[in-house]
Design a protein around this motif. Structure first.
Motif, PDB file in Angstrom:
ATOM      1  N   THR A 295     -11.291 -27.255 -68.636  1.00  0.00           N
ATOM      2  CA  THR A 295     -10.007 -26.553 -68.630  1.00  0.00           C
ATOM      3  C   THR A 295      -9.587 -26.075 -70.010  1.00  0.00           C
ATOM      4  OG1 THR A 295      -8.982 -28.709 -68.880  1.00  0.00           O
ATOM      5  CG2 THR A 295      -9.125 -27.827 -66.639  1.00  0.00           C
ATOM      6  N   ASN A 354      -5.152 -23.046 -67.570  1.00  0.00           N
ATOM      7  CA  ASN A 354      -5.534 -24.319 -66.957  1.00  0.00           C
ATOM      8  C   ASN A 354      -4.815 -25.546 -67.521  1.00  0.00           C
ATOM      9  OD1 ASN A 354      -7.761 -23.234 -65.219  1.00  0.00           O
ATOM     10  ND2 ASN A 354      -8.539 -22.614 -67.217  1.00  0.00           N
ATOM     11  N   THR A 358      -0.416 -25.267 -65.802  1.00  0.00           N
ATOM     12  CA  THR A 358      -0.488 -26.397 -64.886  1.00  0.00           C
ATOM     13  C   THR A 358       0.700 -27.325 -65.030  1.00  0.00           C
ATOM     14  OG1 THR A 358      -2.905 -26.337 -64.990  1.00  0.00           O
ATOM     15  CG2 THR A 358      -1.908 -28.360 -64.160  1.00  0.00           C
ATOM     16  N   GLU A 534     -15.240 -22.020 -60.818  1.00  0.00           N
ATOM     17  CA  GLU A 534     -14.332 -21.204 -61.613  1.00  0.00           C
ATOM     18  C   GLU A 534     -14.289 -19.803 -61.025  1.00  0.00           C
ATOM     19  OE1 GLU A 534     -14.470 -22.084 -66.114  1.00  0.00           O
ATOM     20  OE2 GLU A 534     -16.550 -22.284 -65.450  1.00  0.00           O
ATOM     21  N   TYR A 606      -6.633 -24.901 -60.165  1.00  0.00           N
ATOM     22  CA  TYR A 606      -6.208 -26.201 -60.686  1.00  0.00           C
ATOM     23  C   TYR A 606      -4.739 -26.164 -61.110  1.00  0.00           C
ATOM     24  CZ  TYR A 606      -5.826 -30.065 -64.050  1.00  0.00           C
ATOM     25  OH  TYR A 606      -5.424 -31.170 -64.752  1.00  0.00           O
ATOM     26  N   HIS A 607      -4.286 -25.033 -61.650  1.00  0.00           N
ATOM     27  CA  HIS A 607      -2.892 -24.998 -62.089  1.00  0.00           C
ATOM     28  C   HIS A 607      -1.908 -25.050 -60.930  1.00  0.00           C
ATOM     29  CE1 HIS A 607      -3.629 -20.462 -61.937  1.00  0.00           C
ATOM     30  NE2 HIS A 607      -2.607 -20.602 -61.116  1.00  0.00           N
TER      31      HIS A 607
END
Length: 626
Positions: A295, A354, A358, A534, A606-607
C-alpha cells in the motif's frame, strides 16, 4: 531579514501557498492559488474534511482538553505531553483551507495560544510552570521541539496564504527562542521526535532569516551522535544511533524517521549539500525496496511504531500509521522537487490512494490510526463519544488519546492541490497526480478532467498558453505497462510534449487501468505463496461481508491461472476454498489438497474496507496448490 522587511517585500506569501517551497532543485511546486481541485476523487475528500472533519476535530480538541490546556492550571492540564501539537496542526489545516467561514474560529484559537507564550518565546503547556517538569528536562520524550515544529509549520502556512498576522508572530518568536536556546552555544542536543527541522527550513524560506536554516542544519548534524539518552527501544528509535550521512536505510520510529529525512532534504537543498541529499535518497530507495508495504505504508512493529528489519512485513501486524503515510508523502515530495525522478510521485500516488484515502470514514468523523492488511476477527465500532487508546480500535474511531492522525489528515487534505503539479526553469509544467483540477501558472492554463482511478483516461485541455513553445510533461505510472498519449504508445516514466500550444488544444492520456495479480518478493516470509490484486494505483482486498455464509477470508485460495476481471464496481477473482480441520496439535504432515469447486470472489478497494460494518479482511490471498 526582519519580519517588517519580509512583509514589505511580499516574501511572506512565497508562491501563494505550498507546504514546501525550495529555492533550488529540479522542479518548483505550484501553490494553492495556481492549482484548484475540481469535483472528483480528491475534491470530494477535501470537501468532507472541510465541512465535517474540521468541526469534528475542534469539538474533540475542546472535549478532550487539548485546547483547554492553553490557559488551564497545571492541575487542570489534560492529554499527552505532545497534545499542543494537535492544536497547531488544526490551525495549519485552517490556514491552507483559506475558508472565510473559519476565520473567526482561527483567530480565537490563536488568541488562546498567544496568551500562553512566555516573554522569551517559550510556549508549551506541559513544562516550565511551577509544579511541572523544567523546560527541556526530557528531550527524549518531552516533544517540546516537536510541538514547536508544528506551530512553526502552521505559522508558515498562514504566512503563505494570508500574510503576516498574530500566528506568524507567535511562530517567529518561538523559532527565535529555539535558536537562542539550542544554537551553537546552547543546549547541544535534539528532540526525541524530529519535526522542528523541516519547519525551521520553511520558516527560513518564508522570512529569509538565515539563522533558522543554520539551526535546522545543526539539528540534522547533531542527530545520530548519541546526544539523547538510550532507551529500551534503542537509540535507533529516534534516529540517534548513527549520523544521517552514514545510514543505509530509514529505521526506528517511522514518523520520526520520515520527518527527519524531510528536514535533511530541505537542509541539503538550501545549502547545496549534494552528499546529504544523496544520503537521504539512498535511504529512501532502500526503504521502498525492502521495508515498505504494498500500500506504500511504512512501519511493521507495534511496540515502537517502527520499521522492522528488511523484508519483515507481516500483513496482520502491519502498523502503517496514518501519520507515517503523511510523512512519507512529505519526504517523497521533497525528493521529487529536488531530483525530478517520477518514482517519488509513484510512491506518493500509492500512499494517497491506499493509506490517506483509507483512514477517514465517509463522513469524515472516524479514522484509522493504524492500517492493518489482515483483520482476523470482526472489529467493534467504538461509540461516537468514545476516546479510545492509540491503535486499540479495530475499526475507525472518533478520537484517540494520541490524536495525531486526524489533524495530520486535515492539513494534508487542505494542502493537497499543492502536490499535483510543478513547473521548472524552462517554463514547462509537469503533472504528477491525476485528478480533476484547474492549473493556472503564468500564461499557461490547463483543465484536467478524469474519473481516475476508476478509469484511466485523463483529458488535459489547454485554456491559455504563451505564444512560444513550452513543454508539458506527464508521469506515466510504473504499473501502466500499456499507455498512450494522443494514441501514441508511451512507456512508464515521463512523457513530454513540447510545442506551441493554443487555447482549445486537448491532449488525452490513456492508462490501461485493469486488475492484475501482484506477487511478493520471496524474501517477505509472511506472504510467501500469496498474491494480491491491484487495479491501477489501488490495492484491493477481500472482506467477509462479500462471502456467502459458511466461508471465511482465511479459507479462500486464489487461482493464479485465472485472470481477475472488472464487474459491477468490483474485481472478480477465481479461487477455491479449503475447509479448515481443527486438531489437537497444529503441526504435522502437509494437509490434503481438498478444495471446493471454483468460486467467484469479489474484491473491493482496500480504502473502502470496513465501511459496511464489522468484517474480517485480507489483502494477501494464499494461492491454491492444485
Amino acid at each position: 531579514m526582519t519580519i517588517e522587511k519580509a512583509v514589505v517585500s511580499g516574501e511572506w506569501t512565497g508562491r501563494g501557498g505550498t507546504p514546501a517551497a525550495p529555492s533550488a532543485g529540479r522542479l518548483r511546486p505550484l501553490g494553492l492559488h495556481e492549482v484548484t481541485l475540481r469535483p472528483g476523487f480528491w475534491q470530494r475528500r477535501q470537501h468532507t474534511s472541510r465541512t465535517a472533519s474540521f468541526d469534528h476535530i475542534e469539538h474533540w480538541l475542546e472535549r478532550a482538553g487539548w485546547l483547554g490546556n492553553f490557559g488551564a492550571t497545571v492541575e487542570g492540564r489534560r492529554g499527552r505531553e505532545f497534545s499542543d501539537s494537535e492544536v497547531y496542526k488544526y490551525l495549519e489545516a485552517l490556514a491552507w483551507a483559506g475558508d472565510p467561514a473559519y476565520e473567526d474560529r482561527f483567530h480565537a484559537i490563536v488568541a488562546r495560544v498567544a496568551a500562553v507564550q512566555q516573554p522569551d518565546g517559550y510556549l508549551n503547556t506541559n513544562f516550565g510552570r511551577p509544579g511541572q517538569a523544567a523546560r527541556y528536562s526530557d528531550l527524549e520524550w518531552g516533544h517540546e521541539l516537536y510541538c514547536y515544529g508544528h506551530l512553526i509549520q502552521a505559522g508558515v502556512a498562514r504566512a503563505r496564504t494570508h500574510g503576516h498576522d498574530e500566528l506568524v508572530t507567535v511562530a517567529v518568536r518561538a523559532a527565535d527562542h529555539v535558536c537562542d536556546t539550542f544554537g551553537p552555544d546552547g543546549i547541544g542536543s535534539v528532540c526525541g521526535h524530529a519535526e522542528i527541522e523541516p519547519a525551521l527550513v520553511e520558516l527560513y524560506r518564508v522570512t529569509g532569516n538565515r539563522r533558522y536554516l543554520d539551526q535546522a542544519r545543526l539539528f540534522v548534524e547533531r542527530r545520530g551522535r548519541q546526544v539523547l539518552d538510550d532507551i529500551e527501544f534503542g537509540r535507533a528509535y529516534f534516529q540517534d544511533d548513527m549520523p544521517i550521512r552514514e545510514a543505509r536505510v530509514l529505521r526506528g520510529h517511522a514518523v520520526r524517521a520520515v520527518y527527519l529525512a524531510s528536514g535533511a532534504v530541505d537542509v541539503a537543498v538550501e545549502t547545496g549539500d549534494t552528499e546529504l541529499l544523496e544520503a537521504v535518497a539512498r535511504q529512501w530507495r532502500a526503504t521502498v525496496a525492502r521495508r515498505t508495504y504494498l500500500t506504500g505504508g511504512i512501519g511493521s512493529r507495534h511496540q515502537d511504531e517502527a520499521f522492522g528489519d528488511d523484508f519483515v512485513l507481516p500483513p496482520d501486524r502491519a502498523y502503517q500509521e496514518t501519520c507515517a503515510g503523511v510523512g512519507s508523502i512529505m519526504l517523497a515530495w521533497r525528493l521529487l522537487l529536488a531530483e525530478g525522478n517520477p518514482r517519488y510521485a509513484d510512491l506518493i500516488e500509492r500512499v494517497l490512494f491506499n493509506i490517506i484515502a483509507t483512514s477517514p470514514s465517509d463522513d469524515g468523523t472516524r479514522f484509522f490510526y493504524t492500517n492493518t492488511l489482515h483483520q482476523r476477527v470482526p472489529g467493534i465500532e467504538p461509540a461516537a463519544d468514545t476516546l479510545v487508546p492509540r491503535a486499540a480500535s479495530s475499526l475507525r474511531a472518533p478520537w484517540y488519546a494520541v490524536s495525531c492522525c486526524m489533524t495530520n489528515l486535515a492539513r494534508t487534505f487542505s494542502s493537497l492541490a499543492a502536490y499535483l503539479a510543478t513547473t521548472d526553469d524552462d517554463g514547462g509544467v509537469q503533472l504528477h497526480q491525476y485528478t480533476p483540477a484547474s492549473i493556472r501558472v503564468g500564461d499557461i492554463g490547463l483543465d484536467i478532467d478524469t474519473e481516475y482511478p476508476a478509469d484511466g483516461r485523463v483529458s488535459i485541455r489547454v485554456v491559455s498558453a504563451p505564444e512560444t513553445a513550452w513543454t508539458l510533461t506527464l508521469r506515466i505510472p510504473h504499473w501502466a505497462t500499456e499507455a498512450t498519449l494522443d494514441g501514441v504508445p508511451v512507456a512508464p516514466g515521463l512523457a513530454a510534449v513540447r510545442r506551441r500550444f493554443t487555447a482549445g488544444d486537448t491532449l488525452v492520456l490513456d492508462l490501461a487501468v485493469r486488475p492484475r495479480l501482484t506477487f511478493p518478493d520471496g524474501r517477505i516470509d509472511a506472504v510467501r505463496g500469496n498474491a494480491a490484486v491491484e487495479r491501477g494505483p489501488v490495492v484491493y482486498c477481500l472482506e467477509s461481508v462479500d462471502l456467502p455464509p459458511g466461508l471465511t477470508v482465511d479459507t479462500v485460495r486464489l487461482d493464479p491461472a485465472a485472470e481477475p476481471v472488472d464487474r459491477d464496481g468490483a474485481v472478480i477473482v477465481t479461487g477455491h476454498t479449503q475447509p479448515a480441520h481443527d486438531a489437537s496439535w497444529p503441526y504435522g504432515q502437509p494437509p490434503a489438497a481438498a478444495f471446493t469447486d471454483p468460486v467467484e470472489i469479489p474484491l473491493h478497494p482496500y480504502h473502502r474496507w470496513a465501511r459496511r460494518g464489522p468484517s474480517t479482511m485480507r489483502v494477501w490471498l494464499p494461492l491454491d496448490r492444485k
